[in-house]
Write a protein that holds these residues in place. Structure first.
Motif, short mmCIF file in Angstrom:
data_model
loop_
_atom_site.label_atom_id
_atom_site.label_comp_id
_atom_site.label_asym_id
_atom_site.label_seq_id
_atom_site.Cartn_x
_atom_site.Cartn_y
_atom_site.Cartn_z
N ALA A 153 0.83 -1.20 0.00
CA ALA A 153 0.00 0.00 0.00
C ALA A 153 0.87 1.25 0.00
O ALA A 153 1.92 1.29 0.64
N LEU A 154 0.40 2.27 -0.70
CA LEU A 154 1.02 3.60 -0.74
C LEU A 154 0.01 4.61 -0.24
O LEU A 154 -1.14 4.63 -0.70
N GLY A 155 0.43 5.46 0.72
CA GLY A 155 -0.46 6.47 1.27
C GLY A 155 -1.19 5.99 2.50
O GLY A 155 -2.01 6.74 3.05
N LEU A 156 -0.95 4.78 2.95
CA LEU A 156 -1.59 4.28 4.16
C LEU A 156 -0.75 4.59 5.39
O LEU A 156 -1.29 4.88 6.47
N THR A 157 0.56 4.51 5.26
CA THR A 157 1.52 4.84 6.32
C THR A 157 2.64 5.67 5.69
O THR A 157 2.71 5.79 4.47
N PRO A 158 3.52 6.24 6.50
CA PRO A 158 4.68 6.90 5.91
C PRO A 158 5.50 5.92 5.09
O PRO A 158 5.88 4.85 5.57
N GLY A 159 5.74 6.22 3.85
CA GLY A 159 6.46 5.32 2.97
C GLY A 159 5.56 4.18 2.49
O GLY A 159 4.32 4.26 2.51
N VAL A 160 6.18 3.10 2.04
CA VAL A 160 5.48 1.92 1.52
C VAL A 160 5.17 0.97 2.66
O VAL A 160 6.04 0.69 3.51
#
Length: 307
Positions: A153-160
């Motif tokens: 996921a991208l945009g769920l946590t800082p970074g990947v």
């Protein structure tokens, strides 16, 4: 086999035989009078289907017996010492019927020998009967499946963020409803120059339309963000909820009747954002160290077991 369908005064005998040819079964049927003269013959053949061949022979015999029952009774034999009249004798090329001119010898039809068997007719190939309504209903039945895979996921946590995904799906032939649980951890450990371990736990619900091996879904997402700072303990983590809706598109590849592989990509629009806060020297100087973007993207793949 043989039997006498008429009375004993003028018996007729019908016989049938089945022989094994090179690559097929050949059936022959004969109808003889009391002198052994063949009055009618027929034949059939089939490739390896003896049951159908026997049924066809039995049907042909039944039709001939039914037609023979409608014929007028045969004339009684003439008394001894009196020659049979032309009305009692059967018509032939040598003895034509009344009102029928005799054929010249060179135009007489060739006599058919009793030993000559008719050319066997090949039975048409039988198709399998259509499936019953019960079988069709079973093919259209609702079924359950469970799946396990991995998500990035991208945009769920800082970074990947990456992690496992567990899925339970209710499937109809063209529709499915899935409930997913994801546990994702960020590969990035720095937030605003501070080392932080960030993870997210989300639950997704998906309503999907299937066409062949492709599918498209509407997705709803609800999740919780967690952050555990390392030394020095200066950041402050905010435990918050995240909600969003989006769309998903993917493909499924059946490996067997019970096992399939799948892959998809999805985009989710955030309705409720989450962020990580960092506190300064005073409580009023608290600011956001990281905030989730408005649109998050995820890629997933895995295996699905049909129950």
């Amino acid at each position: 086999m043989g039997f006498d369908p008429f009375d004993a005064e003028a018996p007729l005998t019908m016989a049938a035989s089945i022989e094994q040819g090179q690559r097929e079964l050949i059936a022959s049927i004969y109808l003889r009078d009391h002198r052994g003269v063949v009055l009618w013959t027929d034949g059939y053949r089939a490739r390896g289907d003896c049951k159908t061949l026997v049924s066809t022979v039995a049907l042909s015999i039944a039709v001939q017996l039914d037609d023979a029952g409608e014929l007028p009774p045969q004339a009684a034999p003439a008394p001894q010492g009196e020659p049979a009249t032309s009305a009692e004798a059967p018509c032939s090329s040598e003895r034509p019927c009344a009102g029928q001119p005799a054929l010249p010898p060179n135009e007489a039809p060739p006599a058919r020998l009793p030993s000559e068997a008719p050319r066997a007719r090949e039975l048409p190939l039988l198709r399998a009967p259509p499936s019953s309504s019960a079988e069709q209903a079973a093919a259209e039945r609702f079924r359950w499946s469970v799946g396990a895979g991995a998500t990035m996921a991208l945009g769920l946590t800082p970074g990947v963020a990456v992690g496992p995904t567990l899925t339970v799906t209710g499937r109809w032939p063209a529709w499915s409803v899935a409930l997913e649980a994801r546990g994702l951890s960020s590969l990035s450990t720095n937030v605003d120059s501070v080392r932080v371990a960030t993870s997210a736990l989300t639950t997704n619900a998906a309503l999907c339309l299937h066409r062949h091996f492709l599918f498209a879904c509407g997705v709803g997402e609800l999740g919780v963000l967690r952050a555990a700072p390392e030394v020095p303990v200066t950041p402050e983590s905010l435990l918050g909820l995240r909600a969003g809706i989006g769309a998903r598109a993917g493909a499924m590849w059946p490996f067997s009747e019970s096992l399939s592989g799948y892959g998809y990509t999805e985009a989710v629009q955030h309705l409720v954002d989450w962020s990580l806060l960092r506190r300064g020297g005073t409580a009023e100087s608290e600011r956001a160290a990281w905030s989730a973007p408005a649109l998050g993207v995820a890629f997933g793949m895995g295996l699905q077991l049909n129950l």
